[in-house]
Motif scaffolding. Structure first.
Motif, PDB file in Angstrom:
ATOM      1  N   GLY A   3       0.775  -1.226   0.000  1.00 50.96           N
ATOM      2  CA  GLY A   3       0.000   0.000   0.000  1.00 50.96           C
ATOM      3  C   GLY A   3       0.810   1.282   0.000  1.00 50.96           C
ATOM      4  O   GLY A   3       0.327   2.299   0.460  1.00 50.96           O
ATOM      5  N   VAL A   4       2.031   1.251  -0.513  1.00 50.35           N
ATOM      6  CA  VAL A   4       2.820   2.480  -0.612  1.00 50.35           C
ATOM      7  C   VAL A   4       2.104   3.429  -1.555  1.00 50.35           C
ATOM      8  O   VAL A   4       1.805   3.068  -2.691  1.00 50.35           O
ATOM      9  CB  VAL A   4       4.255   2.194  -1.127  1.00 50.35           C
ATOM     10  N   GLN A   5       1.770   4.610  -1.076  1.00 52.50           N
ATOM     11  CA  GLN A   5       1.076   5.608  -1.893  1.00 52.50           C
ATOM     12  C   GLN A   5       1.925   6.860  -1.954  1.00 52.50           C
ATOM     13  O   GLN A   5       2.177   7.483  -0.932  1.00 52.50           O
ATOM     14  CB  GLN A   5      -0.302   5.929  -1.293  1.00 52.50           C
ATOM     15  N   LEU A   6       2.378   7.208  -3.137  1.00 55.10           N
ATOM     16  CA  LEU A   6       3.207   8.392  -3.311  1.00 55.10           C
ATOM     17  C   LEU A   6       2.387   9.545  -3.851  1.00 55.10           C
ATOM     18  O   LEU A   6       1.465   9.351  -4.636  1.00 55.10           O
ATOM     19  CB  LEU A   6       4.357   8.103  -4.276  1.00 55.10           C
ATOM     20  N   THR A   7       2.770  10.741  -3.440  1.00 52.97           N
ATOM     21  CA  THR A   7       2.144  11.954  -3.937  1.00 52.97           C
ATOM     22  C   THR A   7       3.171  12.707  -4.763  1.00 52.97           C
ATOM     23  O   THR A   7       4.287  12.936  -4.310  1.00 52.97           O
ATOM     24  CB  THR A   7       1.656  12.833  -2.765  1.00 52.97           C
ATOM     25  N   LYS A   8       2.784  13.075  -5.981  1.00 51.47           N
ATOM     26  CA  LYS A   8       3.673  13.819  -6.872  1.00 51.47           C
ATOM     27  C   LYS A   8       3.767  15.271  -6.407  1.00 51.47           C
ATOM     28  O   LYS A   8       3.045  15.704  -5.511  1.00 51.47           O
ATOM     29  CB  LYS A   8       3.149  13.747  -8.313  1.00 51.47           C
ATOM     30  N   LEU A   9       4.666  16.020  -7.027  1.00 50.96           N
ATOM     31  CA  LEU A   9       4.873  17.412  -6.646  1.00 50.96           C
ATOM     32  C   LEU A   9       3.621  18.260  -6.791  1.00 50.96           C
ATOM     33  O   LEU A   9       3.440  19.240  -6.080  1.00 50.96           O
ATOM     34  CB  LEU A   9       6.005  18.029  -7.473  1.00 50.96           C
ATOM     35  N   ASN A  10       2.739  17.883  -7.722  1.00 54.83           N
ATOM     36  CA  ASN A  10       1.511  18.654  -7.917  1.00 54.83           C
ATOM     37  C   ASN A  10       0.426  18.284  -6.909  1.00 54.83           C
ATOM     38  O   ASN A  10      -0.693  18.777  -6.997  1.00 54.83           O
ATOM     39  CB  ASN A  10       1.001  18.486  -9.352  1.00 54.83           C
ATOM     40  N   GLY A  11       0.761  17.406  -5.958  1.00 56.00           N
ATOM     41  CA  GLY A  11      -0.192  17.032  -4.920  1.00 56.00           C
ATOM     42  C   GLY A  11      -1.077  15.855  -5.282  1.00 56.00           C
ATOM     43  O   GLY A  11      -1.835  15.368  -4.457  1.00 56.00           O
ATOM     44  N   THR A  15      -0.380   7.598 -10.257  1.00 57.23           N
ATOM     45  CA  THR A  15      -1.430   6.835 -10.930  1.00 57.23           C
ATOM     46  C   THR A  15      -0.857   5.577 -11.588  1.00 57.23           C
ATOM     47  O   THR A  15       0.362   5.446 -11.733  1.00 57.23           O
ATOM     48  CB  THR A  15      -2.077   7.699 -12.030  1.00 57.23           C
ATOM     49  N   PRO A  16      -1.741   4.668 -12.015  1.00 50.80           N
ATOM     50  CA  PRO A  16      -1.259   3.515 -12.787  1.00 50.80           C
ATOM     51  C   PRO A  16      -0.497   3.947 -14.052  1.00 50.80           C
ATOM     52  O   PRO A  16       0.475   3.300 -14.444  1.00 50.80           O
ATOM     53  CB  PRO A  16      -2.542   2.758 -13.134  1.00 50.80           C
ATOM     54  N   PHE A  17      -0.920   5.035 -14.677  1.00 47.53           N
ATOM     55  CA  PHE A  17      -0.203   5.540 -15.850  1.00 47.53           C
ATOM     56  C   PHE A  17       1.211   5.968 -15.473  1.00 47.53           C
ATOM     57  O   PHE A  17       2.159   5.733 -16.223  1.00 47.53           O
ATOM     58  CB  PHE A  17      -0.965   6.709 -16.485  1.00 47.53           C
ATOM     59  N   ASP A  18       1.371   6.600 -14.298  1.00 48.06           N
ATOM     60  CA  ASP A  18       2.704   6.986 -13.832  1.00 48.06           C
ATOM     61  C   ASP A  18       3.583   5.748 -13.650  1.00 48.06           C
ATOM     62  O   ASP A  18       4.763   5.758 -14.008  1.00 48.06           O
ATOM     63  CB  ASP A  18       2.620   7.756 -12.512  1.00 48.06           C
ATOM     64  N   MET A  42       9.514  10.028  -5.450  1.00 47.89           N
ATOM     65  CA  MET A  42      10.101   8.722  -5.112  1.00 47.89           C
ATOM     66  C   MET A  42      11.335   8.897  -4.231  1.00 47.89           C
ATOM     67  O   MET A  42      11.542   8.134  -3.289  1.00 47.89           O
ATOM     68  CB  MET A  42      10.457   7.950  -6.386  1.00 47.89           C
ATOM     69  N   THR A  43      12.143   9.911  -4.515  1.00 48.66           N
ATOM     70  CA  THR A  43      13.338  10.161  -3.716  1.00 48.66           C
ATOM     71  C   THR A  43      12.965  10.568  -2.298  1.00 48.66           C
ATOM     72  O   THR A  43      13.539  10.065  -1.328  1.00 48.66           O
ATOM     73  CB  THR A  43      14.199  11.249  -4.382  1.00 48.66           C
ATOM     74  N   ALA A  44      11.990  11.463  -2.176  1.00 45.80           N
ATOM     75  CA  ALA A  44      11.544  11.891  -0.838  1.00 45.80           C
ATOM     76  C   ALA A  44      11.001  10.701  -0.059  1.00 45.80           C
ATOM     77  O   ALA A  44      11.290  10.553   1.138  1.00 45.80           O
ATOM     78  CB  ALA A  44      10.491  12.989  -0.967  1.00 45.80           C
ATOM     79  N   ALA A  45      10.233   9.841  -0.711  1.00 45.66           N
ATOM     80  CA  ALA A  45       9.682   8.661  -0.035  1.00 45.66           C
ATOM     81  C   ALA A  45      10.796   7.701   0.386  1.00 45.66           C
ATOM     82  O   ALA A  45      10.754   7.137   1.481  1.00 45.66           O
ATOM     83  CB  ALA A  45       8.689   7.950  -0.950  1.00 45.66           C
ATOM     84  N   TYR A  46      11.809   7.544  -0.466  1.00 45.30           N
ATOM     85  CA  TYR A  46      12.936   6.674  -0.120  1.00 45.30           C
ATOM     86  C   TYR A  46      13.661   7.197   1.122  1.00 45.30           C
ATOM     87  O   TYR A  46      13.899   6.452   2.070  1.00 45.30           O
ATOM     88  CB  TYR A  46      13.915   6.547  -1.294  1.00 45.30           C
ATOM     89  N   PHE A  47      13.990   8.487   1.122  1.00 42.54           N
ATOM     90  CA  PHE A  47      14.729   9.044   2.258  1.00 42.54           C
ATOM     91  C   PHE A  47      13.865   9.184   3.509  1.00 42.54           C
ATOM     92  O   PHE A  47      14.387   9.321   4.607  1.00 42.54           O
ATOM     93  CB  PHE A  47      15.380  10.383   1.882  1.00 42.54           C
ATOM     94  N   SER A  48      12.538   9.126   3.354  1.00 38.82           N
ATOM     95  CA  SER A  48      11.626   9.131   4.501  1.00 38.82           C
ATOM     96  C   SER A  48      11.344   7.710   4.994  1.00 38.82           C
ATOM     97  O   SER A  48      10.495   7.515   5.855  1.00 38.82           O
ATOM     98  CB  SER A  48      10.312   9.809   4.125  1.00 38.82           C
ATOM     99  N   LYS A  49      12.027   6.736   4.395  1.00 39.85           N
ATOM    100  CA  LYS A  49      11.896   5.314   4.759  1.00 39.85           C
ATOM    101  C   LYS A  49      10.503   4.749   4.459  1.00 39.85           C
ATOM    102  O   LYS A  49      10.059   3.798   5.084  1.00 39.85           O
ATOM    103  CB  LYS A  49      12.224   5.089   6.244  1.00 39.85           C
ATOM    104  N   LEU A  50       9.795   5.347   3.490  1.00 42.67           N
ATOM    105  CA  LEU A  50       8.484   4.837   3.090  1.00 42.67           C
ATOM    106  C   LEU A  50       8.606   3.738   2.039  1.00 42.67           C
ATOM    107  O   LEU A  50       7.671   2.975   1.834  1.00 42.67           O
ATOM    108  CB  LEU A  50       7.615   5.971   2.543  1.00 42.67           C
ATOM    109  N   LYS A 103       5.700  -1.563  -7.608  1.00 41.55           N
ATOM    110  CA  LYS A 103       4.906  -2.518  -8.385  1.00 41.55           C
ATOM    111  C   LYS A 103       4.367  -3.613  -7.471  1.00 41.55           C
ATOM    112  O   LYS A 103       3.197  -3.990  -7.585  1.00 41.55           O
ATOM    113  CB  LYS A 103       5.787  -3.118  -9.484  1.00 41.55           C
ATOM    114  N   GLU A 104       5.192  -4.087  -6.542  1.00 40.92           N
ATOM    115  CA  GLU A 104       4.757  -5.133  -5.614  1.00 40.92           C
ATOM    116  C   GLU A 104       3.696  -4.645  -4.636  1.00 40.92           C
ATOM    117  O   GLU A 104       2.895  -5.443  -4.137  1.00 40.92           O
ATOM    118  CB  GLU A 104       5.948  -5.687  -4.835  1.00 40.92           C
ATOM    119  N   SER A 105       3.682  -3.344  -4.360  1.00 37.02           N
ATOM    120  CA  SER A 105       2.758  -2.817  -3.350  1.00 37.02           C
ATOM    121  C   SER A 105       1.361  -2.573  -3.926  1.00 37.02           C
ATOM    122  O   SER A 105       0.446  -2.248  -3.198  1.00 37.02           O
ATOM    123  CB  SER A 105       3.303  -1.531  -2.746  1.00 37.02           C
ATOM    124  N   LYS A 106       1.228  -2.675  -5.228  1.00 40.00           N
ATOM    125  CA  LYS A 106      -0.083  -2.420  -5.852  1.00 40.00           C
ATOM    126  C   LYS A 106      -0.966  -3.642  -5.797  1.00 40.00           C
ATOM    127  O   LYS A 106      -0.568  -4.746  -5.759  1.00 40.00           O
ATOM    128  CB  LYS A 106       0.088  -1.966  -7.317  1.00 40.00           C
TER     129      LYS A 106
END
Length: 106
Positions: A3-11, A15-18, A42-50, A103-106
Motif C-alpha cells: 500500500g505504498v502511496q506516493l504523492t507527486k509534486l503537484n499534490g 497513478t497507474p499511468f505513472d 520517489m526520492t523523498a519517499a525513499y529518504f523518509s523510509k516509506l 509494483k509489488e505494493s499495488k
C-alpha cells in the motif's frame, strides 16, 4: 511495502499511468525526461523510509542530487567525480529498485 502511496509534486497521487511510465523507463524503453516529474516524490519517499529498498550509496547520492536538489547530470558528475553516463546508469538502477517495490505494493 504494501500500500505504498506516493504523492507527486503537484499534490496528486501516483497513478497507474505513472507506474507504466516508470516501467517503460526502467526497461530502457523511454527517456529520463518521461519520468523526471516522478523522481522527487520517489526520492523523498525513499529518504523518509516509506519505500523499503536497499540502494547503494552512489545510487542514493544521485537520486538525492537529481530528485531533491534538482541538479543536472553534469553537476552531479562533477560533484561525484563520475562520468555522466555512469550517473544515468546508477540513477536507472536505483529507480528500477524503487519501481520494483512500488509494483509489488499495488
Amino acid at each position: 511495502a504494501k500500500g505504498v502511496q506516493l504523492t507527486k509534486l503537484n499534490g496528486q497521487p501516483m497513478t497507474p499511468f505513472d507506474l507504466k511510465r516508470l516501467e517503460s523507463f526502467t526497461n530502457n524503453l523511454s527517456d529520463y525526461s518521461l519520468v523526471k516529474d516522478l523522481v522527487p516524490a520517489m526520492t523523498a519517499a525513499y529518504f523518509s523510509k516509506l519505500i523499503p529498498v536497499q540502494l547503494s550509496s552512489g545510487q542514493a547520492a544521485i537520486l538525492l542530487g537529481s530528485g531533491l536538489q534538482q541538479k543536472p547530470d553534469d553537476a552531479l558528475a562533477a560533484a561525484l567525480n563520475l562520468p555522466v553516463n555512469q550517473i544515468r546508469a546508477l540513477a536507472n538502477k536505483g529507480l528500477r529498485k524503487i519501481y520494483g517495490v512500488l509494483k509489488e505494493s499495488k
